[in-house]
Design a protein around this motif. Structure first.
Motif, PDB file in Angstrom:
ATOM      1  N   SER A   1       0.812  -1.217   0.000  1.00  0.00           N
ATOM      2  CA  SER A   1       0.000   0.000   0.000  1.00  0.00           C
ATOM      3  C   SER A   1       0.846   1.268   0.000  1.00  0.00           C
ATOM      4  N   VAL A   2       2.161   1.132   0.195  1.00  0.00           N
ATOM      5  CA  VAL A   2       3.029   2.306   0.270  1.00  0.00           C
ATOM      6  C   VAL A   2       3.811   2.438  -1.035  1.00  0.00           C
ATOM      7  N   LEU A   3       3.710   3.580  -1.671  1.00  0.00           N
ATOM      8  CA  LEU A   3       4.441   3.819  -2.920  1.00  0.00           C
ATOM      9  C   LEU A   3       5.949   3.765  -2.656  1.00  0.00           C
ATOM     10  N   ASP A   4       6.631   2.912  -3.431  1.00  0.00           N
ATOM     11  CA  ASP A   4       8.079   2.760  -3.284  1.00  0.00           C
ATOM     12  C   ASP A   4       8.771   3.736  -4.248  1.00  0.00           C
ATOM     13  N   ALA A   5       9.012   4.959  -3.776  1.00  0.00           N
ATOM     14  CA  ALA A   5       9.545   6.018  -4.649  1.00  0.00           C
ATOM     15  C   ALA A   5      10.932   5.657  -5.173  1.00  0.00           C
ATOM     16  N   GLN A   6      11.736   4.996  -4.336  1.00  0.00           N
ATOM     17  CA  GLN A   6      13.078   4.614  -4.773  1.00  0.00           C
ATOM     18  C   GLN A   6      13.001   3.512  -5.831  1.00  0.00           C
TER      19      GLN A   6
ATOM     20  N   ALA B   1      12.121   5.059  -9.112  1.00  0.00           N
ATOM     21  CA  ALA B   1      13.242   5.777  -9.732  1.00  0.00           C
ATOM     22  C   ALA B   1      14.230   4.790 -10.342  1.00  0.00           C
TER      23      ALA B   1
ATOM     24  N   ALA C   1      12.350  -3.031  11.236  1.00  0.00           N
ATOM     25  CA  ALA C   1      11.225  -2.664  10.370  1.00  0.00           C
ATOM     26  C   ALA C   1      10.298  -1.705  11.105  1.00  0.00           C
ATOM     27  N   ASN C   2       9.658  -0.831  10.345  1.00  0.00           N
ATOM     28  CA  ASN C   2       8.631   0.042  10.912  1.00  0.00           C
ATOM     29  C   ASN C   2       7.277  -0.528  10.488  1.00  0.00           C
TER      30      ASN C   2
ATOM     31  N   ASN D   1       4.391   0.397  10.532  1.00  0.00           N
ATOM     32  CA  ASN D   1       3.447   1.296   9.845  1.00  0.00           C
ATOM     33  C   ASN D   1       3.582   1.211   8.331  1.00  0.00           C
ATOM     34  N   ILE D   2       4.804   0.954   7.863  1.00  0.00           N
ATOM     35  CA  ILE D   2       5.041   1.031   6.418  1.00  0.00           C
ATOM     36  C   ILE D   2       5.711  -0.211   5.845  1.00  0.00           C
TER      37      ILE D   2
END
Lengths: 224, 82
Positions: free
Chosen positions: B13-18, B21, B67-68, B70-71
């Protein structure tokens, strides 16, 4: 009022924050080392921006295990002032004192500019000197400032009026354009923008000063 | 010795910006068949072979530090090491 500015290895906005308290609102302020184990005698604790522990692992993840953090948690639970700016906000979410997380900006670049923020809730000890929905100019400087939380958490933030600042333009892809949130009790605030870098006109804006002035005179002056 | 290999990745559910890229760079290199790139973290933890509480400890270390929740999610493998 006497405030503590916590200094972690890699903090780099500690002196800006120190200056904002000492010269901006003329209150007592001390730098406190991350290895200290007591915040006795302070009325609030401020966690500055920077790159604690070089942002190793995740921003703020290592700082959470520093000795001073037990005292930050105690302050949060006792209703005392806890303010985390930029890396300080990341530390507060890693600690679980604020919900959600801060992750890499949507468009992969570090953002360093002065942006417009909207004051979403001026009924807090941090924002009582702002007008409702006032638009203020405050600098941001972050690569990992995209606020993320799940839908249920977002609903909770809205219901409890925990969203304190929003970006006018969504610069980093944050959920609901969130720039700063508080805990339910509103004594813990985390924000990515840097109000301590906006306390004098010569810096380009003094819109951040009211945040610190609100702290020393928290009576809510402006109706919502 | 026991070697624990821990993999931490962002939740779907979390966009993996890295990852995005990196994918775009791979496309630029001329590989146009690649449809997705996800970036994660890899950790190696070593424990004494006869340690009974190993899994319990690894779970806690992952939950509280590596790990967090939340994400991110994590998984790990326990292998024999020299």
């Amino acid at each position: 009022m006497k405030l503590a500015v916590v200094n972690f290895p890699g903090s780099n906005c500690d002196m800006d924050l120190f200056y904002a308290i000492r010269d901006g609102i003329k209150q007592a302020v001390e730098l406190v080392d991350y290895r200290a184990t007591s915040l006795k005698g302070f009325d609030g604790v401020l966690i500055p921006g920077g790159f604690s522990y070089g942002d190793y692992l995740r921003s703020g993840a290592i700082a959470v295990h520093a000795p001073i953090v037990k005292e930050i948690i105690r302050f949060a639970n006792e209703g005392k002032i806890v303010l985390g700016i930029c890396n300080g906000f990341q530390i507060l979410t890693e600690l679980g004192l604020l919900p959600g997380a801060l992750i890499q900006n949507e468009k992969s670049r570090f953002i360093c500019e002065t942006v417009d923020l909207e004051v979403e809730n001026n009924q807090t000890i941090f924002t009582s000197h702002y007008q409702p929905k006032e638009v203020i100019k405050v600098p941001v400087a972050h690569g990992e400032g995209r606020y993320y939380c799940d839908e249920a958490t977002l609903q909770e933030l809205k219901e409890n009026r925990q969203i304190i600042f929003k970006y006018k333009e969504n610069i980093n892809g944050s959920v609901d354009q969130i720039a700063g949130i508080a805990n339910k009790e509103k004594n813990v605030l985390g924000m990515m923008p840097h109000p301590e870098r906006a306390i004098e006109e010569i810096l380009g804006s003094d819109d951040g000063l009211k945040l610190f002035q609100s702290l020393i005179n928290p009576e809510v002056k402006v109706n919502d | 010795m026991k070697l624990v290999k821990v993999y931490v990745t962002l939740k779907d559910s979390v966009l993996d910006a890295q990852g995005e890229a990196i994918k775009s760079a791979i496309n630029t290199m001329g590989y146009d068949k690649i449809s997705d790139v996800h970036m994660g973290k890899y950790f190696e933890l070593k424990f004494a072979s006869d340690y009974q509480e190993l899994e319990n400890d690894v779970d806690k270390i992952c939950d509280d530090l590596l790990a967090n929740p939340n994400i991110e999610t994590y998984r790990y493998e326990i292998t024999e090491a020299e």
